[in-house]
Write a protein that holds these residues in place. Sequence first.
Motif, PDB file in Angstrom:
ATOM      1  N   ASN A 265      44.810  72.383  58.028  1.00  0.00           N
ATOM      2  CA  ASN A 265      45.344  72.397  59.375  1.00  0.00           C
ATOM      3  C   ASN A 265      46.087  73.720  59.604  1.00  0.00           C
ATOM      4  N   PRO A 266      45.660  74.500  60.604  1.00  0.00           N
ATOM      5  CA  PRO A 266      46.308  75.785  60.859  1.00  0.00           C
ATOM      6  C   PRO A 266      47.816  75.625  61.086  1.00  0.00           C
ATOM      7  N   LYS A 267      48.195  74.446  61.628  1.00  0.00           N
ATOM      8  CA  LYS A 267      49.621  74.189  61.875  1.00  0.00           C
ATOM      9  C   LYS A 267      50.414  74.266  60.573  1.00  0.00           C
ATOM     10  N   GLY A 273      54.138  79.416  56.451  1.00  0.00           N
ATOM     11  CA  GLY A 273      54.143  80.877  56.360  1.00  0.00           C
ATOM     12  C   GLY A 273      53.477  81.342  55.080  1.00  0.00           C
ATOM     13  N   GLU A 274      54.089  82.334  54.443  1.00  0.00           N
ATOM     14  CA  GLU A 274      53.465  82.967  53.294  1.00  0.00           C
ATOM     15  C   GLU A 274      53.241  82.034  52.109  1.00  0.00           C
ATOM     16  N   GLY A 275      54.080  81.016  51.998  1.00  0.00           N
ATOM     17  CA  GLY A 275      53.998  80.113  50.856  1.00  0.00           C
ATOM     18  C   GLY A 275      52.650  79.437  50.709  1.00  0.00           C
ATOM     19  N   ALA A 276      51.894  79.320  51.819  1.00  0.00           N
ATOM     20  CA  ALA A 276      50.617  78.605  51.780  1.00  0.00           C
ATOM     21  C   ALA A 276      49.472  79.502  51.315  1.00  0.00           C
ATOM     22  N   GLU A 277      49.743  80.787  51.207  1.00  0.00           N
ATOM     23  CA  GLU A 277      48.703  81.755  50.836  1.00  0.00           C
ATOM     24  C   GLU A 277      48.007  81.339  49.532  1.00  0.00           C
ATOM     25  N   GLN A 371      39.956  78.296  51.574  1.00  0.00           N
ATOM     26  CA  GLN A 371      41.188  78.832  51.000  1.00  0.00           C
ATOM     27  C   GLN A 371      41.967  79.564  52.078  1.00  0.00           C
ATOM     28  N   VAL A 372      43.293  79.488  51.999  1.00  0.00           N
ATOM     29  CA  VAL A 372      44.118  80.248  52.936  1.00  0.00           C
ATOM     30  C   VAL A 372      44.161  81.693  52.471  1.00  0.00           C
ATOM     31  N   GLN A 373      43.611  82.575  53.291  1.00  0.00           N
ATOM     32  CA  GLN A 373      43.633  84.008  52.984  1.00  0.00           C
ATOM     33  C   GLN A 373      44.196  84.739  54.185  1.00  0.00           C
ATOM     34  N   LYS A 374      45.306  85.410  53.979  1.00  0.00           N
ATOM     35  CA  LYS A 374      46.023  86.115  55.056  1.00  0.00           C
ATOM     36  C   LYS A 374      46.258  85.194  56.256  1.00  0.00           C
TER      37      LYS A 374
END
Lengths: 381, 290
Positions: A265-267, A273-277, A371-374
């Motif tokens: 979820n983009p939310k 923030g960065e922690g999800a990278e 995967q969350v990338q940037k």
Amino acid sequence: MKLSRKSIYGMILVFAFMGLETISGSMAIAADTVKIGMIFPVSGKVAYDGQAVVTGANAAISYINEKGGILGGRKVELDLIDSVCQPAQAVSAAKRLIAQNDTKVIIGDFCSNATSALQQVTEESKVVLITPVAVSPMLTERGAKLFFRNNSTSAMHSKTFSNFVSKVLKLKTIALIVKNDEYGQLETKIYSQLYQELGNPKVVYSGFFGSADVDFSAQLTQAKSMKTESIYIVAQTEQGANIIKQLRNLGMTNVKILGAGALFNPKLVELVGEGAEGMYVYTGYDPSAKNPGMKLFIEEFPKRSGKECGLYEAMGWDTMLILANAIDKAGTDKDSAKIADRLRQSQFDGPRGLITFDGNGQAQITTKIVQVQKGKFVRVY
Amino acid sequence: MDIVLQNIVNGLCMGGIYTLVALGLTIIFGILNIVNFSHGQFYMLGAFATYYVESLLGLPYLLAIPVAFVVVGALGVISEQILLRPVRFREGHLPGVMVTYALMIILGYLALIVFGPDPRRIDSPFADKTIELMSVFITQQRLIIILFSVLFVLGFNSFIKRSRFGRAIRAVALDKNTAALMGVNVNLVYQTTFGFGCGIAAVAGALLGPVLSMDTNMGHMAIMKAFIVVIFGGMGSVMGALAGGMTLGVVESLTAAYVTTAFKDVFGFGLVIIVLLFFPNGLTGKRLNK
């Protein structure tokens, strides 16, 4: 009993309102629209995710109606009742829809327990029930004839995901931080078993949390003390966001995060923030897909809803389109057996790729891993 | 060893959070004898006020908090004057419970309609700054929460004991009719106390928003624990809220770490039941209904 003038006026007002409601109810029936019931949480704990699905369904209706409706030009209309994801509320909503509006097709519910309760009512009253979300495998294993699930179950996703974790990421240790409900318990069982069969990673800790918890330090501290290499999180968006924030704040900056489908979820990325990278999540929905169904969704959904495309929105969108298609092909909105038959035959290309249903009403959707990338979800597997 | 310490620190953080949410509730109960069910909603409104002051007016976080205090406090004063004043001299807790319960439901749905269901995040410069001490981690925001709770309790206690208005408040708490006969402005005490209690709830929302979930539903989650803390610590005592909150936090954290995380609440609530068996008026033992 003596009534004061005030209370008599009050009663008159109440009766007037009740009258109004009945009149508006019967007027709606008189109009020649195809009514689809929807019993879904739009308030309460899962309101955010629930409303996203409803937004998707409404956008699909606006699209269908603009294209000329179904069954020879009849418009589709949604009868939405809030279930708050509570079985009792869901059941009374279903009874109301069936008795008052003669509804034959219902979309619902979000949570598995409420869906399970709904299923008993709809099967008894010969009404088609389709859930865009609820993941408990039990729902499609009971032999319900008019029930459909337009989502993959945890078990279906787990084969692909555990394989990816074990063979591609080659992780050695993993801790499970899991919501203490049916869904979470099941995930724990499935993955512990799969990882044991695969040989790696070793499950070093399983911590549970309650649906109202806001602090996860205790579980995360334990996971940290086991020096785990990765953490698998089973939670909804908000709790998931908190877990990730808190684990980073506890100094676990290099731990790999793996998330169950609900965390796609983009939310969540916005909240964390960065922690999800670097977080890996499995999903049926690949935002970078190029199939025609996805293109249509990206083109039509944002302009009809004013919202961004997302997994839950896609679930509402394609569930409504699949239903409308089946009703149109069945040639009737009142014969639930015919509609169910058409649903079973449907081959639908939507934002989640090609969707077909098996004999139990279970949708077949390919599992993708992103995967969350940037700050963006990118498909990696 | 550092894991034990980390667990205790986690517990103290949670304790600070519980205390903070319970403060306004216990003040309003202790002085006005009102069980304020809408407390959680004022807490939620405080978080949203901070969020909007920050994002729309562009004020920095530390300035947004006092603004939230004033806005929500004013809303509290208005609610008290319009809704609670008519039932002020009715016997028992029930009229107040009915009014504040209704207010809770109305504010909850209004917030859902106005703000929508989206979870938000309050930007705080302290939220993600971690302090590491002997391999124990704590964020600055959580440290602020603990410090604020402790300092507030000490400050409020001395205000109530030492100041002139504090004495007026105590007089009203003891017997509002006699206090009125002695020339205390009872209406002013009610307004200020209710407004202040709501304002403190708002500050709690503003401080916790960056740490915990923030959406229109947050008040419901918070108020359950707040009630427990208030009953546990002794109804109406701020010192009790601090003692109750901290004990509950540490007990929960330690049982979660060393027994099981699955039934964390069972131990917390179990402890409350045991304490109430031996100290029916809570930890600080303040007599009920004076």
